[in-house]
Every structure is written in structure tokens, then in C-alpha cells.
Scaffold this motif. Sequence first.
Motif, short mmCIF file in Angstrom:
data_model
loop_
_atom_site.label_atom_id
_atom_site.label_comp_id
_atom_site.label_asym_id
_atom_site.label_seq_id
_atom_site.Cartn_x
_atom_site.Cartn_y
_atom_site.Cartn_z
N THR A 1 7.52 4.78 7.00
CA THR A 1 7.91 6.16 7.23
C THR A 1 9.42 6.32 7.05
O THR A 1 10.18 5.34 7.09
CB THR A 1 7.53 6.61 8.65
OG1 THR A 1 8.28 5.82 9.59
CG2 THR A 1 6.04 6.45 8.89
N ARG B 1 3.21 10.38 -4.34
CA ARG B 1 3.37 11.16 -3.13
C ARG B 1 2.07 11.86 -2.76
O ARG B 1 1.43 12.50 -3.62
CB ARG B 1 4.47 12.20 -3.30
CG ARG B 1 5.87 11.59 -3.32
CD ARG B 1 6.90 12.61 -3.72
NE ARG B 1 8.26 12.12 -3.49
CZ ARG B 1 9.31 12.57 -4.14
NH1 ARG B 1 9.19 13.49 -5.07
NH2 ARG B 1 10.51 12.08 -3.87
N VAL B 2 1.67 11.74 -1.52
CA VAL B 2 0.49 12.44 -1.00
C VAL B 2 0.96 13.28 0.19
O VAL B 2 1.40 12.73 1.21
CB VAL B 2 -0.61 11.46 -0.56
CG1 VAL B 2 -1.79 12.24 0.01
CG2 VAL B 2 -1.04 10.58 -1.73
N GLN B 3 0.89 14.59 0.03
CA GLN B 3 1.41 15.48 1.06
C GLN B 3 0.71 15.23 2.40
O GLN B 3 -0.51 15.21 2.50
CB GLN B 3 1.20 16.94 0.63
CG GLN B 3 1.92 17.94 1.54
CD GLN B 3 1.90 19.34 0.97
OE1 GLN B 3 1.31 19.59 -0.07
NE2 GLN B 3 2.54 20.28 1.67
N GLY B 4 1.52 15.00 3.42
CA GLY B 4 1.01 14.77 4.76
C GLY B 4 0.61 13.33 5.04
O GLY B 4 0.30 12.98 6.18
N SER B 5 0.63 12.48 3.99
CA SER B 5 0.20 11.08 4.17
C SER B 5 1.28 10.06 3.86
O SER B 5 1.19 8.92 4.30
CB SER B 5 -1.03 10.79 3.30
OG SER B 5 -2.12 11.60 3.69
N GLY B 6 2.29 10.43 3.07
CA GLY B 6 3.36 9.50 2.78
C GLY B 6 3.49 9.14 1.32
O GLY B 6 2.92 9.80 0.43
N ASN B 7 4.22 8.07 1.06
CA ASN B 7 4.51 7.60 -0.29
C ASN B 7 3.75 6.30 -0.56
O ASN B 7 4.06 5.26 0.02
CB ASN B 7 6.02 7.36 -0.46
CG ASN B 7 6.82 8.63 -0.30
OD1 ASN B 7 6.81 9.50 -1.16
ND2 ASN B 7 7.53 8.76 0.82
N PHE B 8 2.77 6.37 -1.45
CA PHE B 8 1.91 5.23 -1.74
C PHE B 8 2.43 4.47 -2.96
O PHE B 8 2.95 5.06 -3.92
CB PHE B 8 0.48 5.70 -1.99
CG PHE B 8 -0.22 6.15 -0.73
CD1 PHE B 8 -1.09 5.31 -0.06
CD2 PHE B 8 0.01 7.42 -0.21
CE1 PHE B 8 -1.73 5.72 1.11
CE2 PHE B 8 -0.62 7.84 0.96
CZ PHE B 8 -1.49 6.98 1.61
N THR C 1 0.81 -1.21 0.00
CA THR C 1 0.00 0.00 0.00
C THR C 1 0.85 1.26 0.00
O THR C 1 0.66 2.15 -0.83
CB THR C 1 -0.95 0.03 1.21
OG1 THR C 1 -1.76 -1.15 1.19
CG2 THR C 1 -1.85 1.26 1.16
N LYS C 2 1.79 1.36 0.93
CA LYS C 2 2.65 2.53 1.02
C LYS C 2 3.99 2.15 1.63
O LYS C 2 4.13 1.09 2.25
CB LYS C 2 1.98 3.63 1.84
CG LYS C 2 1.68 3.24 3.27
CD LYS C 2 0.89 4.33 4.02
CE LYS C 2 1.68 5.61 4.17
NZ LYS C 2 1.01 6.59 5.06
#
Length: 236
Positions: free
Chosen positions: A24, A54-61, A20-21
Motif C-alpha cells: 500500500t 492498476r485496479v481501482q479500489g484494489s491497488g497496483n498489481f 502479486t501486487k
Amino acid sequence: MYHAIAQDIIKSIMADEYTTKLPTEKVLMQRFDASRNTIRKAIDVVFRHGLLRRVQGSGNFIIKQPANSGTILNLSIGFDRAAMVEGGPLVSQVVTFDKVQADDRLAGQGNIAVGTELYRVIRLRYLKGTLYDLEESYFPRTVVPFLSTDSVQHSIFAFLREAYDIYGSTTENYVHQVRLNDERAALIGVPVGDKTMCLDAINYLANGDVFNFSQTFFVYPDLELYYHTENIDLQK
């Protein structure tokens, strides 16, 4: 160091370890015993190869490949052909391994000087027992001083990373249809003049030197192409 970490992350993604991602940055720092800056550089490499969103504030999917094909050629992964194929690895049958000097045609194809001494590797490659492609690949000896008979049986790019710390920086890819000449048609086992998809590629080091150029003729059934781009707002 970040190149090696990026390779490790890519292998983990291809093996569905991360579904999924990515973990961290802190977790990756601990896993690889590396600084935050090194981890961020590694993640940038993985992102440029079309495997992350990349989703800002959520991580690397993880970017999921289309589910309707097990034969997706990821053109964004230009530095390691072994990572291009779902369901691999590819098995190579070396047809030619020798040294040649670049004539006008090869010099133009590889963006190098006429007379450059090259390693030439021509291989048939198989995926799960079925012919996947015919690859004609060249390596300037000014950059790649040595290739062994054993190294060309497997991933040449992996050998270059391990033996010489050679990592590709940029790749130029050109996909087009070609008609097969006598020699290529005989190797592939199809009639002369048959059309097939061809990928012309030139791989550069960070300093701009060419370390590899190739033509690959794909014959595997139901092959699909995938390419990753990053949108940039030029008005900012």
C-alpha cells in the motif's frame, strides 16, 4: 527523489520481491520515508514502464511476463537497459569508446545538430555467456559532460543517474529488421547481409534535450518483445 524510489521498486519487482501486487501507499511511505505525493509519482513511473496494472479500489498489481521465455525485451523500460532482460545482468565487452562529432547521418539518427560533440560507445553484450546484442550508443557532451572507461563497462544509465542526476523522461523506440554490414557482421560473427532485429532509440530529458541515442542489434535466440500502453478515452 521519486525517480530513485521508482528505480528501487522496479528492482524489487524484477527480483520477485513483489510477486502479486505492490504494498500500500502507506507501507511504501514508511519504507522510503517519503510523502504520499512522492510515492504516487514513483508508482506512476513504474506503471509507465509496463510493470503494474492498476485496479481501482484494489491497488497496483504486478504484470507477469509470459512464462514461456526467459529472454523478454521490455521496450517500456527505456531508461535502463539492465532492467530489460530477465535473467541478467548483461556483461559488456567495450569495442569502441571515444569522442566524435555528429555528421549528417548521426544528426538525423539522434535528432541533434550537425557538429554536436558526442561520446561514442560500441559494446558487445552477453547474457549468461551468450552474445545478446551489439549496441552503438551516443551521448551529447552538452548534456553528458563526462563518461569514464569504467562507467561504460557497466550500466551507463545508472552512472548518469548517480553522477549527474540524469533521468530519462521520454523514449522514442523504433524496431525493424536490418541487414548487417561488413563491420557489424564481423563483430557479431555472422555472414555479411544476415538479417537481425534492430532497435533505434532516442532518450530525452524532461526539458526535451536528447541525452542518448542508440542502435542495438539483437542476436540472442528466441528473443521476445513486450510493450505496455495505457488506453485513454479521448471522448471524455
